[in-house]
Motif scaffolding. Sequence first.
Motif, short mmCIF file in Angstrom:
data_model
loop_
_atom_site.label_atom_id
_atom_site.label_comp_id
_atom_site.label_asym_id
_atom_site.label_seq_id
_atom_site.Cartn_x
_atom_site.Cartn_y
_atom_site.Cartn_z
N ASN A 113 27.04 21.47 44.82
CA ASN A 113 25.59 21.48 44.78
C ASN A 113 25.07 22.71 45.54
O ASN A 113 25.12 22.77 46.76
N LYS A 114 24.55 23.68 44.78
CA LYS A 114 23.98 24.90 45.37
C LYS A 114 22.48 24.99 45.11
O LYS A 114 21.92 26.10 45.11
N ASP A 115 21.83 23.86 44.89
CA ASP A 115 20.40 23.87 44.61
C ASP A 115 19.64 24.56 45.75
O ASP A 115 19.73 24.14 46.90
N PRO A 116 18.91 25.65 45.44
CA PRO A 116 18.23 26.40 46.51
C PRO A 116 17.10 25.62 47.17
O PRO A 116 16.65 26.00 48.26
N ARG A 117 16.67 24.53 46.54
CA ARG A 117 15.59 23.70 47.13
C ARG A 117 16.17 22.60 48.01
O ARG A 117 15.42 21.78 48.54
N ASN A 118 17.49 22.56 48.15
CA ASN A 118 18.18 21.55 48.95
C ASN A 118 17.99 20.13 48.40
O ASN A 118 17.96 19.16 49.17
N ILE A 119 17.89 20.02 47.09
CA ILE A 119 17.78 18.71 46.45
C ILE A 119 19.15 18.03 46.45
O ILE A 119 20.16 18.63 46.07
N ILE A 120 19.19 16.77 46.88
CA ILE A 120 20.44 16.01 46.87
C ILE A 120 20.70 15.49 45.47
O ILE A 120 19.84 14.88 44.85
N ARG A 121 21.88 15.77 44.97
CA ARG A 121 22.26 15.24 43.65
C ARG A 121 22.62 13.78 43.79
O ARG A 121 23.39 13.39 44.66
N LEU A 122 22.08 12.95 42.90
CA LEU A 122 22.40 11.52 42.89
C LEU A 122 22.73 11.11 41.47
O LEU A 122 22.04 11.48 40.51
N GLY A 123 23.80 10.36 41.30
CA GLY A 123 24.19 9.85 39.99
C GLY A 123 25.08 8.64 40.16
O GLY A 123 25.62 8.38 41.24
N THR A 124 25.25 7.90 39.08
CA THR A 124 26.11 6.73 39.16
C THR A 124 27.01 6.64 37.94
O THR A 124 26.65 7.06 36.84
N ASP A 125 28.22 6.10 38.18
CA ASP A 125 29.19 5.86 37.11
C ASP A 125 29.18 4.38 36.78
O ASP A 125 29.56 3.55 37.62
N LEU A 126 28.78 4.03 35.57
CA LEU A 126 28.75 2.64 35.12
C LEU A 126 29.76 2.48 34.00
O LEU A 126 29.79 3.28 33.05
N ARG A 127 30.61 1.45 34.11
CA ARG A 127 31.66 1.24 33.10
C ARG A 127 31.33 0.02 32.25
O ARG A 127 30.90 -1.02 32.78
N PHE A 128 31.59 0.14 30.95
CA PHE A 128 31.36 -0.93 30.00
C PHE A 128 32.63 -1.21 29.21
O PHE A 128 33.39 -0.30 28.89
N VAL A 129 32.85 -2.49 28.92
CA VAL A 129 34.04 -2.91 28.18
C VAL A 129 33.66 -3.95 27.14
O VAL A 129 32.57 -4.56 27.18
N ASP A 130 34.59 -4.18 26.21
CA ASP A 130 34.50 -5.29 25.26
C ASP A 130 35.15 -6.49 25.94
O ASP A 130 36.37 -6.52 26.12
#
Length: 320
Positions: free
Chosen positions: A284-301
């Motif tokens: 993360n090199k965002d010049p505005r110092n924004i924190i990257r946020l994301g999530t990994d969601l898993r789906f199955v049959d």
Amino acid sequence: MPHATTPLHVNDGLLRPEQVGSLRPSFPDEPLADLRERYQRDGYLFLKGLLPRNDVLKAREAYFAFLEPSGVLAPGTNPVDGVFDAQKDQLDFPGIGAGSADANGRPQGGLFVDLALQAHSEPWYKEVFCKHPALRSFIAKFTGWDDNTLGLTRSLLRNNTPHNKAIGVHYDQIFLRHGNDDSMTAWVPMGDIALDGGGLIYLENGHTLGQEIEANFSIRARETGLTEEEAKSAFNKNMTGGAMLADGAKDFCETHGRRWLVTDYEAGDVVLHTPYAIHASTINKDPRNIIRLGTDLRFVDSSNTYDKRWLKVFAFGDGV
């Protein structure tokens, strides 16, 4: 192309322009047959605007309001913006799954890490965001699983403060070997992520390479005498530290002669990918110092065999 002029840093250096391509966007209202063909061919589906933007930003705001007591946010800023306090040492605010950890897989980070872990169990996340009907209904139709579509409880809600270590190179089946290889991951950026803001990057045709690597691993597991249980574990003598394929994305793409596909993300976007799609992240090199946020969601049959270790909320040292 924007990526030709934006420096993209990974754990082992700066990606060269010829090592980078663009992630192809798709749209939820395109014919399902076309989307399915694209997913099988490319190993991923980058869906623009699948989720309502306001719903994503509401969850982002809840997350950073929850973490605010740790001192991670710049004074006087709004939690939804997720602006890192640049007066602090980013090493004191490590992302889950990306930084150094103790023997139990716990990053060193005090209250910040405690709150980041606890956020996985908060109702606004676990019961509302992770079960968003727009996401589940699309996956149910796209896969044909319909009522058998099950969102696994265990998820990885990852933050990435500026200049901290990026996520290493991996594919998800490494961590889901107790089930079939037909699961689907939905990576959901929780907020806008600039091209240099630490978003996920996908290896071009990486799903075919992931299948080859997994097949070769199975051969090595038999040859070195691993038990069936040991072979299913992501953490065994035939895997690298942290069960990653590599820490450095630059060397990995050079070795395999494939580009990294990149893009900027907007709140509401979702990337669906196969369990063999090889991916990592940039620093993360965002010049505005924004924190990257994301999530990994898993789906199955749920009518097929799936990894039931993922029916519990994420915890450090849970062995997955």
